[in-house]
Design a protein around this motif. Structure first.
Motif, PDB file in Angstrom:
ATOM      1  N   UNK A   1       0.836  -1.201   0.000  1.00 51.55           N
ATOM      2  CA  UNK A   1       0.000   0.000   0.000  1.00 51.55           C
ATOM      3  C   UNK A   1       0.872   1.253   0.000  1.00 51.55           C
ATOM      4  N   UNK A   2       1.947   1.230   0.768  1.00 52.25           N
ATOM      5  CA  UNK A   2       2.838   2.377   0.838  1.00 52.25           C
ATOM      6  C   UNK A   2       3.511   2.668  -0.490  1.00 52.25           C
ATOM      7  N   UNK A   3       4.033   1.618  -1.138  1.00 51.89           N
ATOM      8  CA  UNK A   3       4.685   1.807  -2.432  1.00 51.89           C
ATOM      9  C   UNK A   3       3.686   2.286  -3.474  1.00 51.89           C
ATOM     10  N   UNK A   4       2.466   1.741  -3.429  1.00 54.67           N
ATOM     11  CA  UNK A   4       1.430   2.165  -4.375  1.00 54.67           C
ATOM     12  C   UNK A   4       1.080   3.636  -4.171  1.00 54.67           C
ATOM     13  N   UNK A   5       0.921   4.041  -2.902  1.00 55.85           N
ATOM     14  CA  UNK A   5       0.606   5.442  -2.603  1.00 55.85           C
ATOM     15  C   UNK A   5       1.756   6.356  -3.021  1.00 55.85           C
ATOM     16  N   UNK A   6       2.981   5.924  -2.785  1.00 56.17           N
ATOM     17  CA  UNK A   6       4.149   6.711  -3.174  1.00 56.17           C
ATOM     18  C   UNK A   6       4.192   6.904  -4.685  1.00 56.17           C
ATOM     19  N   UNK A   7       3.907   5.846  -5.412  1.00 58.19           N
ATOM     20  CA  UNK A   7       3.878   5.904  -6.870  1.00 58.19           C
ATOM     21  C   UNK A   7       2.753   6.824  -7.342  1.00 58.19           C
ATOM     22  N   UNK A   8       1.588   6.713  -6.703  1.00 60.71           N
ATOM     23  CA  UNK A   8       0.435   7.537  -7.071  1.00 60.71           C
ATOM     24  C   UNK A   8       0.682   9.023  -6.813  1.00 60.71           C
ATOM     25  N   UNK A   9       1.456   9.338  -5.777  1.00 61.45           N
ATOM     26  CA  UNK A   9       1.713  10.745  -5.440  1.00 61.45           C
ATOM     27  C   UNK A   9       2.798  11.350  -6.316  1.00 61.45           C
ATOM     28  N   UNK A  10       3.871  10.622  -6.547  1.00 56.85           N
ATOM     29  CA  UNK A  10       5.035  11.193  -7.228  1.00 56.85           C
ATOM     30  C   UNK A  10       4.916  11.176  -8.750  1.00 56.85           C
ATOM     31  N   UNK A  11       4.334  10.134  -9.305  1.00 53.35           N
ATOM     32  CA  UNK A  11       4.348   9.968 -10.769  1.00 53.35           C
ATOM     33  C   UNK A  11       3.619  11.065 -11.530  1.00 53.35           C
ATOM     34  N   UNK A  12       2.361  11.406 -11.190  1.00 53.29           N
ATOM     35  CA  UNK A  12       1.654  12.412 -12.001  1.00 53.29           C
ATOM     36  C   UNK A  12       2.204  13.825 -11.845  1.00 53.29           C
ATOM     37  N   UNK A  13       2.924  14.091 -10.759  1.00 55.17           N
ATOM     38  CA  UNK A  13       3.415  15.454 -10.525  1.00 55.17           C
ATOM     39  C   UNK A  13       4.438  15.896 -11.555  1.00 55.17           C
ATOM     40  N   UNK A  14       5.243  14.944 -12.016  1.00 52.06           N
ATOM     41  CA  UNK A  14       6.345  15.297 -12.906  1.00 52.06           C
ATOM     42  C   UNK A  14       6.518  14.245 -13.988  1.00 52.06           C
ATOM     43  N   UNK A  15       7.493  14.444 -14.798  1.00 48.39           N
ATOM     44  CA  UNK A  15       7.903  13.566 -15.875  1.00 48.39           C
ATOM     45  C   UNK A  15       9.015  14.302 -16.594  1.00 48.39           C
TER      46      UNK A  15
ATOM     47  N   UNK B   1      -6.900   6.739   1.719  1.00 48.58           N
ATOM     48  CA  UNK B   1      -7.109   7.868   0.818  1.00 48.58           C
ATOM     49  C   UNK B   1      -7.142   9.183   1.590  1.00 48.58           C
ATOM     50  N   UNK B   2      -7.817   9.173   2.743  1.00 50.46           N
ATOM     51  CA  UNK B   2      -7.872  10.381   3.572  1.00 50.46           C
ATOM     52  C   UNK B   2      -6.480  10.795   4.022  1.00 50.46           C
ATOM     53  N   UNK B   3      -5.693   9.827   4.492  1.00 49.51           N
ATOM     54  CA  UNK B   3      -4.320  10.099   4.933  1.00 49.51           C
ATOM     55  C   UNK B   3      -3.476  10.563   3.751  1.00 49.51           C
ATOM     56  N   UNK B   4      -3.687   9.949   2.584  1.00 47.89           N
ATOM     57  CA  UNK B   4      -2.960  10.306   1.366  1.00 47.89           C
ATOM     58  C   UNK B   4      -3.188  11.778   1.016  1.00 47.89           C
TER      59      UNK B   4
ATOM     60  N   UNK C   1       7.358   9.792  -1.042  1.00 45.45           N
ATOM     61  CA  UNK C   1       7.854   8.964   0.066  1.00 45.45           C
ATOM     62  C   UNK C   1       7.002   9.173   1.318  1.00 45.45           C
ATOM     63  N   UNK C   2       6.709  10.428   1.644  1.00 47.52           N
ATOM     64  CA  UNK C   2       5.930  10.725   2.851  1.00 47.52           C
ATOM     65  C   UNK C   2       4.508  10.187   2.749  1.00 47.52           C
ATOM     66  N   UNK C   3       3.909  10.280   1.568  1.00 45.35           N
ATOM     67  CA  UNK C   3       2.566   9.709   1.378  1.00 45.35           C
ATOM     68  C   UNK C   3       2.609   8.195   1.553  1.00 45.35           C
ATOM     69  N   UNK C   4       3.663   7.568   1.045  1.00 43.46           N
ATOM     70  CA  UNK C   4       3.801   6.118   1.198  1.00 43.46           C
ATOM     71  C   UNK C   4       3.956   5.709   2.654  1.00 43.46           C
ATOM     72  N   UNK C   5       4.785   6.431   3.385  1.00 45.32           N
ATOM     73  CA  UNK C   5       4.993   6.131   4.806  1.00 45.32           C
ATOM     74  C   UNK C   5       3.698   6.320   5.587  1.00 45.32           C
ATOM     75  N   UNK C   6       2.985   7.425   5.299  1.00 49.21           N
ATOM     76  CA  UNK C   6       1.741   7.719   6.023  1.00 49.21           C
ATOM     77  C   UNK C   6       0.685   6.659   5.761  1.00 49.21           C
ATOM     78  N   UNK C   7       0.533   6.259   4.509  1.00 53.21           N
ATOM     79  CA  UNK C   7      -0.475   5.245   4.160  1.00 53.21           C
ATOM     80  C   UNK C   7      -0.113   3.897   4.771  1.00 53.21           C
ATOM     81  N   UNK C   8       1.164   3.552   4.754  1.00 55.92           N
ATOM     82  CA  UNK C   8       1.588   2.263   5.311  1.00 55.92           C
ATOM     83  C   UNK C   8       1.373   2.210   6.814  1.00 55.92           C
ATOM     84  N   UNK C   9       1.384   3.372   7.461  1.00 57.13           N
ATOM     85  CA  UNK C   9       1.200   3.410   8.918  1.00 57.13           C
ATOM     86  C   UNK C   9      -0.255   3.199   9.327  1.00 57.13           C
ATOM     87  N   UNK C  10      -1.186   3.327   8.381  1.00 53.29           N
ATOM     88  CA  UNK C  10      -2.612   3.156   8.676  1.00 53.29           C
ATOM     89  C   UNK C  10      -2.972   1.677   8.607  1.00 53.29           C
TER      90      UNK C  10
END
Length: 334
Positions: A84-98, A269-272, A126-135
């Motif tokens: 879940x953490x890696x997925x959230x990290x990917x979801x947060x970082x990927x669309x922001x840039x390229x 999702x809320x934490x994300x 990274x922070x979104x991934x850590x936060x989601x994984x902690x839930x």
């Protein structure tokens, strides 16, 4: 007529400034599309450790995938065992840039803004991934979603596949949003006088909060968001407020939030969203702190018209690529 002339002039200025960098970005995106395979990504995003979130953000930052395009990809990663953490990290970082959007950021907003934007995408992922994984895992955390398959055209030479993705497939996905973003930028810059918001919002925290609420539900790709951010800065909003828009605009939109609910769970999702918002605001405050010393606003607001024949060639090529991508394909395929 004078206002229309100003709008068209601003549209042309932005297009000329970004053309060579966006074309080079398309080329780099095509190269990356063949060097970084989906199997490679899936292999490195399993497990529940911090390293999974770091790897996901590291892979996600250069990948040219928008906030809608990242959904089926992330769902596929989750289905194949990504945490879940890696997925959230990917979801947060990927669309922001390229690679394409970072080069456009460099062209329109300068090197510091471009580097800082990449760093913000990496750290917020990274922070979104850590936060989601902690839930604790939600009961409705699902690892299934529609899986989009792509024809593997293995018979084509790798160079042809790179060029096809970079100058046909990718432009086909972002051309409409890119052109709309350029037009919106021209309209804002042509109608609103320079520094109009300087005395009204300027560097106030409210400006960043306003951009937060605009960016989260809005759909805009990472490249198309840059000319809009440029127009905001020219109108007098702070670089920090523009950066908040550059982070939240591409990373989320109303259409994808319900899908994210299914991929990573309701609580996650809320934490994300909370974590991403806090990261965006923190990044905005930081870049505002450095902005006076680096002269970011002065650099952005003194963009000048270039009459170089080579720049004209790049601009015509870019418009040809984008317009061609909007035309229906005879084969019915992108």
């Amino acid at each position: 007529m004078e206002m229309l002339k100003n709008i068209l002039n601003e549209i042309w200025l932005v297009t000329v400034e970004m053309a060579p960098y966006l074309l080079f970005g398309f080329l780099m995106a095509g190269i990356l599309s063949q060097l970084i395979s989906r199997d490679f990504v899936k292999r490195h995003l399993g497990g529940n450790r911090l390293m999974g979130s770091i790897k996901a953000a590291l892979v996600g930052v250069p990948m040219p995938i928008c906030s809608c395009g990242v959904i089926p990809f992330a769902a596929l990663l989750r289905k194949h065992g990504a945490s879940r953490g890696a997925t959230a990290s990917f979801l947060a970082s990927t669309p922001q840039t390229g690679v394409d959007s970072l080069l456009v950021t460099y062209a329109l907003l300068g090197w510091f803004f471009s580097v800082f934007r990449a760093l913000a995408a990496f750290l917020s992922g990274i922070l979104c991934g850590i936060a989601v994984e902690a839930v604790p895992a939600s009961g409705n955390d699902k690892q299934e979603e529609e899986e989009k398959t792509e024809a593997a055209e293995q018979r084509n030479h790798i160079l042809l596949r790179m060029l096809k993705y970079g100058f046909i497939t990718l432009p086909g996905k972002i051309a409409q949003a890119m052109l709309i973003g350029i037009i919106i930028s021209g309209v804002i810059s042509g109608i609103i006088p320079d520094n109009f918001f300087a005395d009204r919002l300027g560097h106030s925290p409210f400006a960043m909060i306003l951009m937060l609420f605009i960016g989260i539900p809005l759909y805009v790709c990472s490249s198309a968001s840059v000319p809009i951010a440029l127009a905001f800065i020219k109108a007098g909003l702070s670089p920090g407020a523009a950066l908040v828009f550059l982070i939240t605009g591409p990373a989320t939109n109303a259409a994808t939030l319900t899908t994210l609910w299914q991929i990573i769970g309701k609580k996650e999702l809320t934490v994300f969203l909370i974590t991403l918002s806090l990261c965006a605001l923190a990044a905005g405050f930081i870049i505002n702190f450095f902005s006076p010393a680096l002269g970011i606003e002065e650099q952005v607001c003194h963009m000048h018209e270039s009459n170089s024949p080579l720049n004209m060639v790049w601009t015509i090529l870019l418009l040809a690529v984008l317009i061609k991508s909007l035309l229906p394909s005879r084969s019915g395929k992108t």
